[in-house]
Every structure is written in structure tokens, then in C-alpha cells.
Scaffold this active site. Structure first.
Site, PDB file in Angstrom:
ATOM      1  N   SER A  13      -6.585  19.047  -3.797  1.00  0.00           N
ATOM      2  CA  SER A  13      -6.643  20.118  -2.787  1.00  0.00           C
ATOM      3  C   SER A  13      -5.544  19.976  -1.744  1.00  0.00           C
ATOM      4  O   SER A  13      -5.411  20.824  -0.864  1.00  0.00           O
ATOM      5  CB  SER A  13      -8.009  20.105  -2.096  1.00  0.00           C
ATOM      6  N   SER A 133      -2.039   3.975  -6.249  1.00  0.00           N
ATOM      7  CA  SER A 133      -2.222   2.900  -5.274  1.00  0.00           C
ATOM      8  C   SER A 133      -1.361   3.247  -4.074  1.00  0.00           C
ATOM      9  O   SER A 133      -1.425   4.357  -3.540  1.00  0.00           O
ATOM     10  CB  SER A 133      -1.829   1.569  -5.922  1.00  0.00           C
ATOM     11  N   TYR A 147      -8.054  -0.276   4.534  1.00  0.00           N
ATOM     12  CA  TYR A 147      -7.266   0.538   3.589  1.00  0.00           C
ATOM     13  C   TYR A 147      -6.512  -0.382   2.620  1.00  0.00           C
ATOM     14  O   TYR A 147      -6.568  -0.202   1.403  1.00  0.00           O
ATOM     15  CB  TYR A 147      -6.282   1.432   4.351  1.00  0.00           C
ATOM     16  N   ALA A 149      -7.157  -3.412   1.865  1.00  0.00           N
ATOM     17  CA  ALA A 149      -8.102  -4.126   0.989  1.00  0.00           C
ATOM     18  C   ALA A 149      -8.401  -3.276  -0.249  1.00  0.00           C
ATOM     19  O   ALA A 149      -8.439  -3.799  -1.368  1.00  0.00           O
ATOM     20  CB  ALA A 149      -9.388  -4.445   1.749  1.00  0.00           C
ATOM     21  N   LYS A 151      -6.485  -0.885  -1.600  1.00  0.00           N
ATOM     22  CA  LYS A 151      -5.314  -0.694  -2.465  1.00  0.00           C
ATOM     23  C   LYS A 151      -4.916  -2.008  -3.152  1.00  0.00           C
ATOM     24  O   LYS A 151      -4.486  -1.994  -4.308  1.00  0.00           O
ATOM     25  CB  LYS A 151      -4.145  -0.087  -1.674  1.00  0.00           C
TER      26      LYS A 151
END
Ligand code: NDP
Length: 275
Positions: A13, A133, A147, A149, A151
Site C-alpha cells: 500500500s 531486511s 527495529y 533486533a 532485522k
């Protein structure tokens, strides 16, 4: 003429997902965009694609979305796990339910849709799973603990998945974008200031908010989403895709410093960006 593939892409989206979906549709693929805001995917439908209402943390919507694609097309060739967001703020400030939600969307939601798609790819003895990633899957930024953690987890999870799926002729690809001009920065800033804009971490939080706003609004500070859409298109059509693709502003230099220099040097490099 490229072979037409049946593709599901989450987070279609907005940003990277939307740009990629539109490119893949234009290339003649059958593309199912998935997101919560179906109204924002009507341009995909107008271009010849399909829109699935799907919150990646909602198993019922995942199951019915995947079933809809298989019922209509008889197969799924490519799954692009792109939906995600960045939860920023100090570890001390962020309530654990927000941290759990970050993992629910960026890791467990992605895993849930992957599990639902895999039996169909295995039965066909082919397929491609592309996990979005980040350069942040290899390096780190201040106040980004949760965040990063997710990825970093996604990097290792994807490597294991690649090993277990190669016997079924299913490729697993990791895409590591740098800074890309999307809604990502807006989604980061307000919740971060809510969590850490007052109190012991406020200076850092405001500095990061300013740096983030600058990166995502200044012309040319971030790359356009088309840079990642091009990489996705290459991965989708490659006979043997790379295991990783790196693209977008800052990704290569920052990942290079992270890989070849010590932690202290990287700490200095990354902190110099927020002052
Ligand atoms: P956007 O905020 O523009 O797009 C994020 C997309 O994810 C939206 O389509 C949103 O759709 C979807 N999404 C978020 N939460 C959910 C959910 N619970 N269920 C389903 N869909 C969800 O950001 P980007 O395009 O930049 O982000 C795409 C990916 O790229 C993310 O994984 C991000 O971590 C990664 N990335 C982005 C970078 C950047 O600089 N922009 C850099 C590195 C990586 P909706 O709200 O309609 O559900």
C-alpha cells in the site's frame, strides 16, 4: 519476454512495496498486493494487479489471502515479504508490548505467511521467497534496538531457511535497502518522540528525529523506491538469484565500515550522523 509469475507482495500500500508491485505488474506478472489499507492499493488493481486485505499479524487474513491466490492461479511462484516498520525509542522507555508488536509484524507475521505459502511451493518444486531486511540487519543506529533486533533476526532466519529449502528448489533472497524515501521515516518519528521525547533520552530522540526528517524529506538524501523495485525485479526474473542484494543511499558505505572496522569506529561513524 519474461515468464509471467504469480507473486504475493506484502506492504504493497506504500513505499517500496507499492513501487515494486507496480513494476512487476508492468512486466506482466500476476501480482497480489497485501496490506491493511486496501484503499491505497486501488492503483495496483487499476494497473491489472490484485489487492488482498491482510494484516500480517492476522492468521485468518493470511490463510484466506493465500487461499484466494491459489484458488485463482493454482500456484504461487514468488513471495515478497516486505511489510514492516521501525519502532524507535530508548529500550528503557519502550513498553514491552510495543516491542512484541514489532517482532509480531517484522518477524512472526512474515514467518506466518511464509509457512502458509511453503506447502504450495514445495508441491511445485520451485519458488522464490524474498525477505526485505535492511542495511539495519547488518548494522545499528541509536534508539533503534527493537527495529534492528528484528532485522538482525531476519538475516539469520533467512539464511537458515535458504539451507532447508534448497532441496525443494526454493530460493531465499535477502534484500538490504539503505535509506529509501517512503513513509518509513514518518512512521518512525512520532512514536519515537512519544516514547523518548521527554526524559533522560530526549536530546538523543530529538536529534534522531531531526536527522530522520532530513533524510526522508531532503531531495536526494534518500534513494527513490524505484531503486529497490529494480533490485526486486532482477531477483524475481533471475534463473539463479543472488542470496543478497544491497541497494540505496548509505547502504554500501555503512555496511562496509561495519564489516571491516571495529565497533568503536562504527559507533563514531553512526553517531556523527545524528549530531
Ligand atoms: P512504508 O511505511 O512506506 O511501507 C510499509 C508497508 O508495510 C505499508 O504498505 C504498510 O501497509 C505495511 N505494513 C506495516 N504494518 C503492517 C501489518 N501489520 N500488516 C501488513 N502490512 C503492514 O515503508 P517502506 O516501504 O520503506 O518499508 C518496506 C520495508 O522496507 C520494511 O520492511 C522496512 O523495514 C524496509 N526498509 C525500509 C527502508 C527505508 O529507508 N525506507 C530502509 C531499510 C529497510 P498498511 O499500513 O496498509 O498495512
Amino acid at each position: 519476454m519474461k515468464t509471467s509469475k504469480v507473486i504475493i507482495i506484502t506492504g504493497a500500500s506504500s513505499g517500496i512495496g507499492k513501487e515494486t508491485a507496480l513494476k512487476l505488474i508492468a512486466e506482466g506478472h500476476k501480482v497480489y498486493g497485501a496490506a491493511r489499507r486496501v484503499d491505497l492499493m486501488q492503483d495496483l488493481v487499476a494497473a491489472g494487479g490484485f489487492a488482498l486485505e491482510m494484516d500480517v499479524t492476522n492468521e485468518t487474513q493470511i490463510k484466506s489471502g493465500v487461499k484466494q491466490v491459489v484458488d485463482a492461479q493454482g500456484r504461487i511462484d514468488v513471495l515478497i515479504n516486505n511489510a514492516g516498520y521501525g519502532l524507535y525509542g530508548a529500550v528503557e522507555d519502550i513498553p514491552l508490548d510495543q516491542a512484541r508488536r514489532q517482532f509480531e509484524v517484522n518477524i512472526f507475521g512474515l514467518a506466518a505467511i511464509t509457512k502458509e505459502v511453503l506447502p504450495h511451493m514445495r508441491a511445485a518444486n520451485r519458488g522464490t521467497i524474498i525477505n526485505v531486511s535492511s542495511m539495519g540487519g547488518k548494522m545499528y543506529t541509536p534508539l533503534g534496538a527493537w527495529y534492528h533486533a528484528t532485522k538482525h533476526a531476519l538475516e539469520g532466519w533467512s539464511d537458515c531457511l535458504r539451507l532447508e529449502l534448497s532441496q525443494f528448489n526454493i530460493d531465499v533472497v535477502v534484500v538490504e535497502p539503505g535509506a529509501i524515501a517512503t513513509e518509513f521515516g514518518d512512521v518512525v518519528v512520532d512514536p519515537m518522540l512519544k516514547n523518548s521525547g521527554k526524559g533522560p533520552y530526549q536530546k538523543l530522540a530529538h536529534d534522531i528525529a531531526n536527522a530522520t526528517r532530513e533524510i526522508y524529506s531532503k531531495p536526494n538524501a534518500a534513494s527513490p523506491a524505484s531503486v529497490i523495485a529494480n533490485v526486486m525485479s532482477r531477483a524475481v526474473s533471475a534463473r539463479r538469484p543472488q542470496t543478497r542484494y544491497v541497494a540505496g543511499k548509505m547502504a554500501r558505505p555503512l555496511m562496509f565500515i561495519r564489516k571491516y572496522f571495529g565497533d568503536r569506529i562504527f559507533d563514531k561513524a553512526v553517531m556523527s550522523q545524528v549530531k
